[in-house]
Design a protein around this motif. Structure first.
Motif, PDB file in Angstrom:
ATOM      1  N   GLY A 161       0.719  -1.197  -0.022  1.00 42.44           N
ATOM      2  CA  GLY A 161      -0.094  -0.031  -0.182  1.00 42.44           C
ATOM      3  C   GLY A 161       0.907   1.049  -0.009  1.00 42.44           C
ATOM      4  O   GLY A 161       0.407   2.476   0.300  1.00 42.44           O
ATOM      5  N   GLU A 162       2.196   1.182  -0.366  1.00 40.86           N
ATOM      6  CA  GLU A 162       3.018   2.318  -0.521  1.00 40.86           C
ATOM      7  C   GLU A 162       3.145   2.968  -1.835  1.00 40.86           C
ATOM      8  O   GLU A 162       2.758   2.046  -2.779  1.00 40.86           O
ATOM      9  N   LEU A 163       3.800   4.052  -2.129  1.00 37.45           N
ATOM     10  CA  LEU A 163       3.758   4.687  -3.216  1.00 37.45           C
ATOM     11  C   LEU A 163       5.250   3.853  -4.054  1.00 37.45           C
ATOM     12  O   LEU A 163       6.036   3.536  -3.409  1.00 37.45           O
ATOM     13  N   PRO A 177      -0.240  13.201 -11.017  1.00 37.17           N
ATOM     14  CA  PRO A 177       0.662  12.930  -9.999  1.00 37.17           C
ATOM     15  C   PRO A 177       0.092  12.485  -8.456  1.00 37.17           C
ATOM     16  O   PRO A 177      -1.083  12.662  -8.405  1.00 37.17           O
ATOM     17  N   ARG A 178       0.819  12.144  -7.538  1.00 37.59           N
ATOM     18  CA  ARG A 178       0.472  11.584  -6.369  1.00 37.59           C
ATOM     19  C   ARG A 178       1.178  12.284  -5.553  1.00 37.59           C
ATOM     20  O   ARG A 178       0.920  11.652  -4.053  1.00 37.59           O
ATOM     21  N   THR A 179       2.160  12.898  -5.616  1.00 35.46           N
ATOM     22  CA  THR A 179       3.005  13.600  -4.463  1.00 35.46           C
ATOM     23  C   THR A 179       3.211  14.997  -5.093  1.00 35.46           C
ATOM     24  O   THR A 179       3.206  15.179  -6.589  1.00 35.46           O
ATOM     25  N   ASN A 186      -3.622   1.350   5.182  1.00 41.06           N
ATOM     26  CA  ASN A 186      -2.363   1.989   4.793  1.00 41.06           C
ATOM     27  C   ASN A 186      -2.304   2.797   3.620  1.00 41.06           C
ATOM     28  O   ASN A 186      -1.751   3.977   3.733  1.00 41.06           O
ATOM     29  N   ARG A 187      -3.014   2.383   2.635  1.00 44.15           N
ATOM     30  CA  ARG A 187      -3.097   3.457   1.599  1.00 44.15           C
ATOM     31  C   ARG A 187      -3.868   4.556   1.980  1.00 44.15           C
ATOM     32  O   ARG A 187      -3.442   5.756   1.170  1.00 44.15           O
ATOM     33  N   LEU A 188      -4.772   4.615   2.664  1.00 40.55           N
ATOM     34  CA  LEU A 188      -5.541   5.941   2.992  1.00 40.55           C
ATOM     35  C   LEU A 188      -4.414   6.823   3.883  1.00 40.55           C
ATOM     36  O   LEU A 188      -4.656   8.076   3.706  1.00 40.55           O
TER      37      LEU A 188
HETATM   38  P1  AP5 Z   1      -4.278   2.865  -8.227  1.00 39.18           P
HETATM   39  O1  AP5 Z   1      -5.057   2.047  -9.029  1.00 39.18           O
HETATM   40  O2  AP5 Z   1      -4.330   4.557  -8.808  1.00 39.18           O
HETATM   41  O3  AP5 Z   1      -5.096   2.934  -6.836  1.00 39.18           O
HETATM   42  P2  AP5 Z   1      -5.872   4.187  -5.877  1.00 39.18           P
HETATM   43  O4  AP5 Z   1      -5.380   5.549  -6.181  1.00 39.18           O
HETATM   44  O5  AP5 Z   1      -5.683   3.581  -4.338  1.00 39.18           O
HETATM   45  O6  AP5 Z   1      -7.236   4.080  -6.355  1.00 39.18           O
HETATM   46  P3  AP5 Z   1      -8.180   2.971  -6.586  1.00 39.18           P
HETATM   47  O7  AP5 Z   1      -7.935   2.443  -8.105  1.00 39.18           O
HETATM   48  O8  AP5 Z   1      -8.205   1.919  -5.584  1.00 39.18           O
HETATM   49  O9  AP5 Z   1      -9.587   3.682  -6.524  1.00 39.18           O
HETATM   50  P4  AP5 Z   1     -10.467   4.698  -7.429  1.00 39.18           P
HETATM   51  O10 AP5 Z   1     -10.249   6.169  -6.834  1.00 39.18           O
HETATM   52  O11 AP5 Z   1      -9.815   4.584  -8.900  1.00 39.18           O
HETATM   53  O12 AP5 Z   1     -11.779   4.128  -7.085  1.00 39.18           O
HETATM   54  P5  AP5 Z   1     -12.654   2.916  -8.318  1.00 39.18           P
HETATM   55  O13 AP5 Z   1     -13.010   3.752  -9.318  1.00 39.18           O
HETATM   56  O14 AP5 Z   1     -12.087   1.811  -8.486  1.00 39.18           O
HETATM   57  O15 AP5 Z   1      -2.941   2.803  -7.601  1.00 39.18           O
HETATM   58  C1  AP5 Z   1      -2.642   1.353  -6.796  1.00 39.18           C
HETATM   59  C2  AP5 Z   1      -1.159   1.658  -6.395  1.00 39.18           C
HETATM   60  O16 AP5 Z   1      -0.258   1.749  -7.471  1.00 39.18           O
HETATM   61  C3  AP5 Z   1      -0.698   2.758  -5.295  1.00 39.18           C
HETATM   62  O17 AP5 Z   1      -1.183   2.225  -4.063  1.00 39.18           O
HETATM   63  C4  AP5 Z   1       0.749   2.852  -5.598  1.00 39.18           C
HETATM   64  O18 AP5 Z   1       1.378   1.673  -4.895  1.00 39.18           O
HETATM   65  C5  AP5 Z   1       0.857   2.516  -7.037  1.00 39.18           C
HETATM   66  N1  AP5 Z   1       0.633   3.975  -7.944  1.00 39.18           N
HETATM   67  C6  AP5 Z   1       0.003   4.188  -8.620  1.00 39.18           C
HETATM   68  N2  AP5 Z   1       0.079   5.520  -9.122  1.00 39.18           N
HETATM   69  C7  AP5 Z   1       1.198   6.067  -8.597  1.00 39.18           C
HETATM   70  C8  AP5 Z   1       1.799   7.175  -8.594  1.00 39.18           C
HETATM   71  N3  AP5 Z   1       1.448   8.116  -9.216  1.00 39.18           N
HETATM   72  N4  AP5 Z   1       3.015   7.412  -7.675  1.00 39.18           N
HETATM   73  C9  AP5 Z   1       3.411   6.308  -7.081  1.00 39.18           C
HETATM   74  N5  AP5 Z   1       2.829   5.162  -6.976  1.00 39.18           N
HETATM   75  C10 AP5 Z   1       1.770   4.803  -7.649  1.00 39.18           C
HETATM   76  O19 AP5 Z   1     -13.854   2.557  -7.337  1.00 39.18           O
HETATM   77  C11 AP5 Z   1     -13.794   1.904  -6.256  1.00 39.18           C
HETATM   78  C12 AP5 Z   1     -14.978   1.035  -5.676  1.00 39.18           C
HETATM   79  O20 AP5 Z   1     -16.117   1.845  -5.657  1.00 39.18           O
HETATM   80  C13 AP5 Z   1     -15.332   0.062  -7.280  1.00 39.18           C
HETATM   81  O21 AP5 Z   1     -15.773  -1.067  -6.698  1.00 39.18           O
HETATM   82  C14 AP5 Z   1     -16.322   0.834  -7.857  1.00 39.18           C
HETATM   83  O22 AP5 Z   1     -17.586   0.108  -8.642  1.00 39.18           O
HETATM   84  C15 AP5 Z   1     -16.901   1.709  -6.596  1.00 39.18           C
HETATM   85  N6  AP5 Z   1     -17.412   3.030  -6.931  1.00 39.18           N
HETATM   86  C16 AP5 Z   1     -16.944   4.005  -7.627  1.00 39.18           C
HETATM   87  N7  AP5 Z   1     -17.755   5.113  -7.734  1.00 39.18           N
HETATM   88  C17 AP5 Z   1     -18.788   4.774  -6.961  1.00 39.18           C
HETATM   89  C18 AP5 Z   1     -20.015   5.457  -6.650  1.00 39.18           C
HETATM   90  N8  AP5 Z   1     -20.177   6.782  -7.090  1.00 39.18           N
HETATM   91  N9  AP5 Z   1     -20.970   5.098  -5.836  1.00 39.18           N
HETATM   92  C19 AP5 Z   1     -20.757   3.826  -5.500  1.00 39.18           C
HETATM   93  N10 AP5 Z   1     -19.654   2.899  -5.665  1.00 39.18           N
HETATM   94  C20 AP5 Z   1     -19.001   3.458  -6.736  1.00 39.18           C
END
Ligand code: AP5
Length: 217
Positions: free
Chosen positions: A56-58, A87-89, A170-172
């Motif tokens: 759950g780290e970057l 970006p993420r940082t 941890n991601r949060l």
């Molecule tokens: P990444 O895949 O980008 O994960 P995240 O930012 O943690 O975001 P998520 O994909 O978990 O969530 P989301 O906001 O896209 O939500 P979703 O649409 O899927 O990154 C994964 C990992 O890669 C990072 O932890 C890191 O390690 C690395 N990484 C990536 N980019 C990086 C960077 N720039 N720098 C460094 N490391 C990096 O929706 C979630 C769920 O909720 C789904 O089931 C969906 O169906 C449901 N949902 C969505 N919208 C709604 C709604 N309005 N109502 C009800 N349910 C909903």
């Protein structure tokens, strides 16, 4: 059109980015999905990225910035793109500013999805994704038509490695420390458009179009 989608894990960035990319006709670039693809391919980069993602780290900034720089240089990004998860940082934000300067480009809007923490945990632990095409599902409100099978490509629908409750927490934390400051970074540039991501998927899309893009969807 060049857009960024910013928000905590589970706020719906990937869901909204896929819809917007389709409606606006620009590529959806998700750094998370790019890293997951390198993991599926078993590349050296994938093996390295997996260690960070699993916890759950970057992934380190220099690696991520190089990956995005290469992707944005491709032909399909000329007319625009939608960046999800980058970006993420603040360091990535500054490096992205330099990339844009170098390319003679500017960002039109940064869409910030705001969702309460308790909802995020529920969404992430019930999320399922296609292991082949990355399509996103939810065990309560967006189930695949046939259990365990992707509607789009027939691939297996499974839980993401980093969606266990422990890793989600941890991601949060990482989000609050490393990524949340980017909202202020883009607010100062007058690019931030904050919308509630705590509505239905369709309603959130409608509000993004109305408030951030000033048009109907
Ligand atoms: P990444 O895949 O980008 O994960 P995240 O930012 O943690 O975001 P998520 O994909 O978990 O969530 P989301 O906001 O896209 O939500 P979703 O649409 O899927 O990154 C994964 C990992 O890669 C990072 O932890 C890191 O390690 C690395 N990484 C990536 N980019 C990086 C960077 N720039 N720098 C460094 N490391 C990096 O929706 C979630 C769920 O909720 C789904 O089931 C969906 O169906 C449901 N949902 C969505 N919208 C709604 C709604 N309005 N109502 C009800 N349910 C909903």
């Amino acid at each position: 059109m060049r857009l960024l989608v910013l928000g905590p894990p589970g706020s719906g960035k990937g869901t909204q980015a896929a819809i917007l990319s389709d409606k606006l006709g620009v590529p959806h670039i998700s750094t998370g999905e790019m890293f997951r693809k390198t993991i599926r391919n078993g590349s050296e980069l994938g093996l390295m990225a997996q260690q960070f993602i699993h916890r759950g780290e970057l992934v380190p900034d220099d690696v991520t910035i190089a990956l995005v720089r290469e992707r944005l240089s491709q032909e399909d990004c000329r007319a625009g793109y939608l960046l999800d998860g980058f970006p993420r940082t603040v360091e990535q934000g500054r490096a992205f500013d330099n990339m844009l300067k170098h390319l003679g480009q500017a960002i039109d809007r940064v869409i910030y999805l705001d969702v309460p923490i308790a909802r995020l945990i529920k969404r992430l632990t019930a999320r399922r994704v296609c292991g082949v095409c990355g399509s996103v599902y939810h065990m309560e409100n967006k189930k695949p038509k046939t259990e365990g099978i992707c509607d789009q490509c027939g691939g297996p629908v499974e839980q993401r490695d980093d969606d266990s409750e422990e890793t989600v927490l941890n991601r949060l934390d990482v989000y609050n420390q490393m990524t949340k400051p980017l909202a202020g970074f883009y607010q100062k540039k007058d690019l931030l458009c904050s919308v509630s991501g705590d509505l239905s998927i369709e309603e959130t899309t409608r509000i993004i179009f109305q408030s951030c893009l000033r048009r109907d969807n």
